[in-house]
Design a protein around this motif. Structure first.
Motif, short mmCIF file in Angstrom:
data_model
loop_
_atom_site.label_atom_id
_atom_site.label_comp_id
_atom_site.label_asym_id
_atom_site.label_seq_id
_atom_site.Cartn_x
_atom_site.Cartn_y
_atom_site.Cartn_z
N GLY A 101 0.79 -1.23 0.00
CA GLY A 101 0.00 0.00 0.00
C GLY A 101 0.82 1.28 0.00
O GLY A 101 0.27 2.36 0.13
N GLY A 102 2.11 1.18 -0.16
CA GLY A 102 2.95 2.38 -0.15
C GLY A 102 2.64 3.34 -1.28
O GLY A 102 2.71 4.55 -1.11
N ALA A 103 2.28 2.80 -2.45
CA ALA A 103 1.97 3.66 -3.59
C ALA A 103 0.73 4.49 -3.31
O ALA A 103 0.68 5.69 -3.61
CB ALA A 103 1.79 2.82 -4.85
N ASN A 104 -0.28 3.87 -2.72
CA ASN A 104 -1.51 4.61 -2.40
C ASN A 104 -1.21 5.72 -1.41
O ASN A 104 -1.74 6.83 -1.53
CB ASN A 104 -2.57 3.68 -1.82
CG ASN A 104 -3.10 2.74 -2.85
OD1 ASN A 104 -3.01 2.99 -4.04
ND2 ASN A 104 -3.66 1.64 -2.40
N GLN A 105 -0.41 5.44 -0.41
CA GLN A 105 -0.06 6.45 0.59
C GLN A 105 0.69 7.61 -0.06
O GLN A 105 0.42 8.77 0.24
CB GLN A 105 0.78 5.82 1.70
CG GLN A 105 1.16 6.78 2.79
CD GLN A 105 -0.03 7.29 3.58
OE1 GLN A 105 -1.03 6.60 3.71
NE2 GLN A 105 0.07 8.49 4.09
N ALA A 106 1.59 7.29 -0.97
CA ALA A 106 2.35 8.34 -1.65
C ALA A 106 1.43 9.23 -2.49
O ALA A 106 1.59 10.45 -2.52
CB ALA A 106 3.44 7.72 -2.53
N VAL A 107 0.46 8.63 -3.16
CA VAL A 107 -0.50 9.41 -3.96
C VAL A 107 -1.32 10.31 -3.06
O VAL A 107 -1.54 11.49 -3.38
CB VAL A 107 -1.40 8.47 -4.80
CG1 VAL A 107 -2.57 9.23 -5.40
CG2 VAL A 107 -0.59 7.80 -5.89
N MET A 108 -1.79 9.79 -1.93
CA MET A 108 -2.59 10.61 -1.02
C MET A 108 -1.78 11.78 -0.48
O MET A 108 -2.27 12.90 -0.39
CB MET A 108 -3.13 9.76 0.14
CG MET A 108 -4.13 8.71 -0.30
SD MET A 108 -5.52 9.36 -1.24
CE MET A 108 -6.35 10.30 0.00
N GLU A 109 -0.52 11.54 -0.14
CA GLU A 109 0.34 12.62 0.34
C GLU A 109 0.57 13.66 -0.75
O GLU A 109 0.57 14.86 -0.49
CB GLU A 109 1.66 12.06 0.84
CG GLU A 109 1.51 11.29 2.14
CD GLU A 109 2.78 10.56 2.55
OE1 GLU A 109 3.84 10.77 1.93
OE2 GLU A 109 2.69 9.78 3.52
N MET A 110 0.74 13.19 -2.01
CA MET A 110 0.94 14.10 -3.12
C MET A 110 -0.32 14.95 -3.34
O MET A 110 -0.24 16.16 -3.54
CB MET A 110 1.28 13.34 -4.39
CG MET A 110 1.53 14.25 -5.59
SD MET A 110 1.96 13.35 -7.08
CE MET A 110 0.36 12.69 -7.53
N LEU A 111 -1.51 14.33 -3.28
CA LEU A 111 -2.75 15.08 -3.45
C LEU A 111 -2.94 16.12 -2.35
O LEU A 111 -3.38 17.25 -2.61
CB LEU A 111 -3.94 14.13 -3.48
CG LEU A 111 -4.06 13.27 -4.74
CD1 LEU A 111 -5.17 12.25 -4.58
CD2 LEU A 111 -4.25 14.11 -5.98
N ARG A 112 -2.58 15.77 -1.11
CA ARG A 112 -2.67 16.75 -0.01
C ARG A 112 -1.73 17.93 -0.26
O ARG A 112 -2.08 19.08 -0.01
CB ARG A 112 -2.32 16.07 1.32
CG ARG A 112 -3.43 15.26 1.88
CD ARG A 112 -3.13 14.82 3.32
NE ARG A 112 -4.08 13.81 3.70
CZ ARG A 112 -3.80 12.51 3.79
NH1 ARG A 112 -2.58 12.08 3.59
NH2 ARG A 112 -4.73 11.65 4.13
N GLU A 113 -0.55 17.63 -0.72
CA GLU A 113 0.44 18.67 -1.00
C GLU A 113 -0.05 19.59 -2.13
O GLU A 113 0.07 20.81 -2.04
CB GLU A 113 1.77 18.01 -1.39
CG GLU A 113 2.96 18.93 -1.40
CD GLU A 113 3.38 19.38 -0.01
OE1 GLU A 113 3.92 20.50 0.07
OE2 GLU A 113 3.19 18.65 0.97
N ILE A 114 -0.62 19.01 -3.17
CA ILE A 114 -1.15 19.80 -4.28
C ILE A 114 -2.28 20.70 -3.79
O ILE A 114 -2.33 21.88 -4.11
CB ILE A 114 -1.63 18.88 -5.42
CG1 ILE A 114 -0.43 18.20 -6.08
CG2 ILE A 114 -2.45 19.65 -6.46
CD1 ILE A 114 -0.79 17.06 -7.01
N HIS A 115 -3.18 20.13 -2.99
CA HIS A 115 -4.30 20.91 -2.47
C HIS A 115 -3.81 22.04 -1.57
O HIS A 115 -4.28 23.18 -1.66
CB HIS A 115 -5.27 20.00 -1.72
CG HIS A 115 -6.44 20.72 -1.15
ND1 HIS A 115 -7.44 21.24 -1.93
CD2 HIS A 115 -6.76 21.04 0.13
CE1 HIS A 115 -8.33 21.83 -1.17
NE2 HIS A 115 -7.93 21.71 0.09
#
Length: 130
Positions: A101-115
């Motif tokens: 699940g590391g990829a999903n976590q990285a995507v969620m962190e990236m989306l938070r950063e973008i927002h």
């Protein structure tokens, strides 16, 4: 698969002591799930389209990710003729690994950063290079 959001939403609503919200025929799969999870009978629930779109993408990614660690574990244990409970238990145990699940976590962190940064196109490109 079609009934899973209803079952999950009903279980969630019951666990927090709220009344169950029934599915609506005018909503798509993810929007309906969001509505059943977070709406309350006395108020209108506005479903954020960006959240629905993100959930749609997340479910597509999961559906396309057929041979992940836990799925492979269930198949491998099951191929030894172990019973169903042992096979599923093995798959659940595989979820505890830090690499699952590391990829999903990285995507969620990236989306938070973008927002957080306001969706700046330059910032999106920088995050993609990491």
């Amino acid at each position: 698969m079609a009934k899973l959001p209803t079952i999950a939403a009903f279980a969630y609503k019951s666990s927090i002591g709220q009344p169950r919200i029934y599915p609506r025929n005018d909503l798509d799969y993810c929007a309906n799930f969001m509505h059943m999870m977070f709406a309350v009978p006395a108020e209108q629930y506005k479903i954020p389209q960006e959240i629905v779109d993100a959930l749609n993408l997340l479910l597509i990614l999961h559906a396309d990710h057929e041979q992940n660690c836990s799925t492979s574990t269930v198949r491998l244990v099951g191929s030894s003729a172990a019973n169903l409970y042992a096979s599923i238990s093995g798959g659940v145990c595989a979820l505890w690994g830090p690499l699952h699940g590391g990829a999903n976590q990285a995507v969620m962190e990236m989306l938070r950063e973008i927002h957080k940064d306001g969706g700046d196109r330059k910032k999106i490109c920088e995050l993609g290079e990491r």
